[in-house]
Design a protein around this motif. Structure first.
Motif, short mmCIF file in Angstrom:
data_model
loop_
_atom_site.label_atom_id
_atom_site.label_comp_id
_atom_site.label_asym_id
_atom_site.label_seq_id
_atom_site.Cartn_x
_atom_site.Cartn_y
_atom_site.Cartn_z
N HIS A 25 47.10 6.64 -5.42
CA HIS A 25 46.97 5.59 -6.44
C HIS A 25 45.49 5.27 -6.60
O HIS A 25 44.67 5.69 -5.78
CB HIS A 25 47.71 4.32 -6.02
CG HIS A 25 49.18 4.50 -5.86
ND1 HIS A 25 50.07 4.42 -6.92
CD2 HIS A 25 49.93 4.77 -4.77
CE1 HIS A 25 51.30 4.63 -6.47
NE2 HIS A 25 51.25 4.85 -5.17
N CYS A 82 46.33 0.16 -11.65
CA CYS A 82 46.27 1.48 -11.03
C CYS A 82 45.65 2.43 -12.05
O CYS A 82 46.11 2.49 -13.19
CB CYS A 82 47.67 1.96 -10.64
SG CYS A 82 47.65 3.58 -9.84
N GLN A 97 45.20 5.75 -11.44
CA GLN A 97 45.60 7.13 -11.17
C GLN A 97 47.06 7.29 -11.56
O GLN A 97 47.91 6.56 -11.06
CB GLN A 97 45.42 7.41 -9.67
CG GLN A 97 45.89 8.78 -9.22
CD GLN A 97 44.97 9.88 -9.72
OE1 GLN A 97 43.76 9.79 -9.63
NE2 GLN A 97 45.58 10.93 -10.27
N CYS A 123 50.57 7.93 -11.32
CA CYS A 123 51.23 8.05 -10.02
C CYS A 123 52.74 8.09 -10.14
O CYS A 123 53.45 7.85 -9.18
CB CYS A 123 50.79 6.88 -9.14
SG CYS A 123 51.11 5.27 -9.87
N HIS A 161 53.96 4.23 -13.54
CA HIS A 161 52.53 3.99 -13.32
C HIS A 161 52.01 2.85 -14.21
O HIS A 161 51.24 2.00 -13.77
CB HIS A 161 51.76 5.27 -13.60
CG HIS A 161 50.30 5.08 -13.88
ND1 HIS A 161 49.42 4.65 -12.92
CD2 HIS A 161 49.58 5.23 -15.02
CE1 HIS A 161 48.21 4.56 -13.46
NE2 HIS A 161 48.29 4.89 -14.71
N MET A 196 52.16 -0.65 -12.85
CA MET A 196 51.59 -0.93 -11.54
C MET A 196 50.37 -1.82 -11.74
O MET A 196 49.22 -1.36 -11.73
CB MET A 196 51.20 0.38 -10.84
CG MET A 196 50.82 0.18 -9.40
SD MET A 196 50.91 1.71 -8.48
CE MET A 196 50.06 1.22 -6.98
CU LIG Z 1 49.64 3.92 -8.90
#
Ligand SMILES: [Cu+2]
Length: 295
Positions: A206, A241, A243, A245, A249, A252
């Protein structure tokens, strides 16, 4: 993120900050039915101050990153102007030339190109390198600031699909004890105090980011990464976040609330009391904290 008129954001922020007495105490990590603590500040974090501008800087050191970016943009502008100008000039000058293929140019023209490229490299990359070096030395890699300041707030963050779990040591200053305060997608920090974050992930990679603090840190399974920052003023800001993921995502996201040191202390004390009441020594999964790592 949905753009809101500045006034709306400001009003929403002032209405949400701070909520010192209602601390969410999180249960053990679980991917199913992630609870949304009802007391989490849900302020819409401000996005951008203008169409092309960076997110508002709410940190003490973010201006140094911004200055580097500004220099990059200035250099880009100069290089684009020179390159395009040169192209237009060449097209105009040789508009009637019969020769279609390049003959490699003359010795003089090659020396010009090489000299310009070298000059651009030395000036541009040299300036950015020196600028970054100062920032790295004074801030990013300088953990003597948070480790020597007795007021420093230490937070352990556990990233997982798809939320941020944060652990505060509580009043005893030790992690994984009964007065630890654990929150979900809800970070709270005092203004004007170094905040030292140690970060792990329990599943995939992440990316912990606080755009308004110019903070980015990879959350990698199997290792503890760390960084530190300092809030310059009170407010509620996005923790996202960066990245990709997994399927969720996009959601997040958490909120970082910067509060006055007094409000923060009150919140931590109250939340620590609630945690101590809810402490269950048998609930091993809930005790994911670790011994604080030296830098
Ligand atoms: Cu993430």
């Amino acid at each position: 993120m949905k753009a809101l008129p500045t006034g709306t954001v400001a009003k929403a922020l002032s209405a949400q900050v701070p909520e010192p007495t209602s601390a969410p105490h999180a249960p053990a990590p679980s991917n199913a039915g992630v609870p949304e603590p009802t007391s989490t500040p849900r302020a819409p974090a401000p996005s951008h101050t203008g169409t092309l501008s960076l997110p508002e800087d709410a940190s003490t050191h973010g201006h140094r990153i911004d200055a580097l970016l500004a220099w990059s943009h200035r250099f880009d502008a100069v290089l684009i102007t020179v390159a395009l100008g040169w192209l237009v000039l060449a097209v105009w000058r040789f508009r009637k030339a019969k020769q279609a293929a390049s003959d490699g140019g003359t010795r003089r023209s090659r020396a010009w190109v090489l000299g310009l490229a070298l000059g651009a490299f030395v000036v541009v990359d040299g300036t950015l390198l020196l600028g970054s070096e100062g920032y790295l030395r004074d801030v990013l890699w300088n953990f003597s600031v948070p480790s020597e300041d007795p007021r420093t707030v230490r937070i352990e963050i556990n990233a997982h699909q798809w939320s941020w779990e944060a652990r505060y040591a509580g009043e005893d200053g030790r992690f994984n004890t009964s007065d630890d305060v654990v929150t979900w997608n809800d970070l709270r920090v005092p203004v004007g105090v170094p905040v030292w974050v140690q970060l792990v992930s329990t599943d995939v990679v992440h990316g912990f980011s606080l755009p308004h603090f110019r903070v980015k840190l990879d959350a990698i399974p199997g290792r503890v990464n760390q960084t530190w920052f300092q809030a310059a003023r009170e407010g509620a800001w996005e923790a996202a976040c960066y990245q990709h993921c997994g399927t969720s995502h996009y959601r997040m996201r958490g909120v970082l609330t910067a509060m006055s040191p007094e409000s923060y202390a009150t919140w931590l004390r109250e939340a620590g009391k609630q945690s101590a009441q809810a402490w269950d020594a048998e609930d091993v999964a809930a005790h994911w904290g670790w011994e604080w790592k030296a830098p």
